[in-house]
Write a protein that holds these residues in place. Sequence first.
Motif, PDB file in Angstrom:
ATOM      1  N   ASP A 298      44.409  42.318  33.116  1.00 41.17           N
ATOM      2  CA  ASP A 298      45.641  42.907  33.372  1.00 41.17           C
ATOM      3  C   ASP A 298      46.612  42.224  33.098  1.00 41.17           C
ATOM      4  OD1 ASP A 298      47.493  45.030  34.190  1.00 41.17           O
ATOM      5  OD2 ASP A 298      46.861  45.396  36.147  1.00 41.17           O
ATOM      6  N   PRO A 299      47.120  41.760  31.972  1.00 38.38           N
ATOM      7  CA  PRO A 299      48.027  40.720  31.802  1.00 38.38           C
ATOM      8  C   PRO A 299      49.445  41.011  32.025  1.00 38.38           C
ATOM      9  CG  PRO A 299      47.235  41.439  29.695  1.00 38.38           C
ATOM     10  CD  PRO A 299      46.571  42.248  30.975  1.00 38.38           C
ATOM     11  N   ASP A 300      49.754  42.287  32.261  1.00 39.81           N
ATOM     12  CA  ASP A 300      51.331  42.615  32.425  1.00 39.81           C
ATOM     13  C   ASP A 300      51.530  42.781  34.016  1.00 39.81           C
ATOM     14  OD1 ASP A 300      51.611  42.634  29.748  1.00 39.81           O
ATOM     15  OD2 ASP A 300      51.225  44.594  29.412  1.00 39.81           O
ATOM     16  N   ASN A 301      50.413  42.480  34.765  1.00 42.14           N
ATOM     17  CA  ASN A 301      50.579  42.778  36.133  1.00 42.14           C
ATOM     18  C   ASN A 301      50.896  41.641  36.777  1.00 42.14           C
ATOM     19  OD1 ASN A 301      50.181  43.108  38.964  1.00 42.14           O
ATOM     20  ND2 ASN A 301      48.360  44.311  38.811  1.00 42.14           N
ATOM     21  N   PRO A 302      52.447  41.497  37.146  1.00 41.18           N
ATOM     22  CA  PRO A 302      52.916  40.132  37.887  1.00 41.18           C
ATOM     23  C   PRO A 302      52.192  39.814  39.075  1.00 41.18           C
ATOM     24  CG  PRO A 302      54.564  41.997  38.257  1.00 41.18           C
ATOM     25  CD  PRO A 302      53.538  42.446  37.431  1.00 41.18           C
ATOM     26  N   VAL A 303      51.756  40.710  39.761  1.00 38.57           N
ATOM     27  CA  VAL A 303      50.782  40.050  41.067  1.00 38.57           C
ATOM     28  C   VAL A 303      49.775  39.463  40.700  1.00 38.57           C
ATOM     29  CG1 VAL A 303      49.903  40.973  43.216  1.00 38.57           C
ATOM     30  CG2 VAL A 303      51.864  42.227  42.299  1.00 38.57           C
ATOM     31  N   LEU A 304      49.022  39.850  39.662  1.00 35.07           N
ATOM     32  CA  LEU A 304      47.730  39.007  39.335  1.00 35.07           C
ATOM     33  C   LEU A 304      48.132  37.785  38.682  1.00 35.07           C
ATOM     34  CD1 LEU A 304      45.356  41.924  38.206  1.00 35.07           C
ATOM     35  CD2 LEU A 304      45.479  40.886  40.137  1.00 35.07           C
ATOM     36  N   ALA A 305      49.346  37.463  38.293  1.00 32.29           N
ATOM     37  CA  ALA A 305      49.708  36.315  37.733  1.00 32.29           C
ATOM     38  C   ALA A 305      49.879  35.218  38.622  1.00 32.29           C
ATOM     39  CB  ALA A 305      51.188  36.646  36.923  1.00 32.29           C
ATOM     40  N   ARG A 306      49.742  35.288  39.788  1.00 41.28           N
ATOM     41  CA  ARG A 306      49.860  34.475  40.992  1.00 41.28           C
ATOM     42  C   ARG A 306      48.486  34.487  41.806  1.00 41.28           C
ATOM     43  NH1 ARG A 306      54.383  32.067  40.177  1.00 41.28           N
ATOM     44  NH2 ARG A 306      54.244  30.765  42.113  1.00 41.28           N
ATOM     45  N   THR A 307      48.020  33.340  42.537  1.00 39.69           N
ATOM     46  CA  THR A 307      47.026  33.453  43.311  1.00 39.69           C
ATOM     47  C   THR A 307      47.317  32.524  44.773  1.00 39.69           C
ATOM     48  OG1 THR A 307      44.586  33.242  43.620  1.00 39.69           O
ATOM     49  CG2 THR A 307      45.848  31.440  42.421  1.00 39.69           C
ATOM     50  N   LEU A 308      46.820  32.920  45.848  1.00 47.59           N
ATOM     51  CA  LEU A 308      47.116  32.342  46.948  1.00 47.59           C
ATOM     52  C   LEU A 308      46.476  30.925  47.079  1.00 47.59           C
ATOM     53  CD1 LEU A 308      48.348  33.180  49.902  1.00 47.59           C
ATOM     54  CD2 LEU A 308      46.112  33.634  50.596  1.00 47.59           C
TER      55      LEU A 308
END
Length: 419
Positions: A222-232
Amino acid sequence: MLAPFAGWLVKPEWADRVISRAYDNLTPRQRRSIVRENPYSYVNVTRSSEDLLDDEDLSLDRLVMQGATALTRLLDAEVFAPTGRRALYLYRLTHARGSQTGLICTVAVSGFDEGRIRIHEGVRQDRTDLLTDHLMGVGATSHPVALAVRAWADSEYAALLDEAAHAALPDLEFGSELVRHQIWTVPANLTDKLLESLADKVLYVTDGHHRSAAAQRAMTRDPDNPVLARTLAAVFPHSQLHVEAYHRVVADQNHESHDDYLWALRSRVSYMGGELERVPSAEDARPRHRGEVGVYASGTWHRLTLPPPDSEAGALDALDVDRLRRLVLDPVLGAEELAATGTVDYVPDTAGLDELIRRCEAADRIGFVMYPLSVDELLAVADENSKMPPKSSFFYPKPRAGAFLRVLGRGATAHLDPS
């Protein structure tokens, strides 16, 4: 590369019931016991196929559904409270050897491809698949990827961490006499300073290679999802970290008996300049220094002295875990550690040698007791862009799951605003 986030924190009155020890610091039996006895432990959210009984459904879809159901149970009980603002956090672990303090934040997943975040271990496909499906279907992360930055006690970063910890009382404290965990919200006046102190630094994954790989794969899905562009993530100074050994429990693919295997092993290592000798006990077999490996087979203990590494060996080639793989596991046992799932199992030293013996006896396997690597060795492997076999190192202690919750706004958290 690093940023604050609007996460959730477990409520203090729920901490002891919800927060769980790191997944790989628990045996499958221990995880099954926790699931059976405590429906609010975060272990319920992160189950894997090895935790299930033989008559349970082992499909990935079923495991993800169980995780989503468990997280929904926690959310319905309101065990977490949203912080309501973007912030950084400190995470301090105090133990017999001292203490280590890290920064809880999110990191850009693109950092792995750009070389800003470096890894030192390979990953298993099946484990990565499960964790990726977990991200997409459960919709939250709680166990931060542990990262190290080259920083000594007198570095600006370490000094800022101490300053932030002394600015206020902890928001949350939990743990035992062995390891005490404390969490602070970073004051606003120190947030930018901490981020600036890490702005040009290379980060190294110390724990969480599979979680890192899953974050990369989820972003690809899901490359356009900004939430998945980062990780904890949790970023610790490398000088504060401690590495324990990960031992091996290996299935012999080539011999009908352990006597045949021991003869083949002794012949091979003797020819190459090593040695295999029988010793009376587990403590006699436990490695005393690099180049030694303890061997358990059919109730007997042996000390394996590996052949000396080549004088021109790189950082990876000189490591015991990789030399054992190349010289013993692959050619003697036929256990292709990097390719064949199920031929090699792993036991952290913190679980004890009794657990290694139990697994060997239960499945007629051979145990290998490893000497721990150093933090500097791991960073050197990452810097040369090499990858050690899976589970080559075990950082202890480390942050626990269930203290933080980063909401992804999908699966069980589809009705919530993403963090």
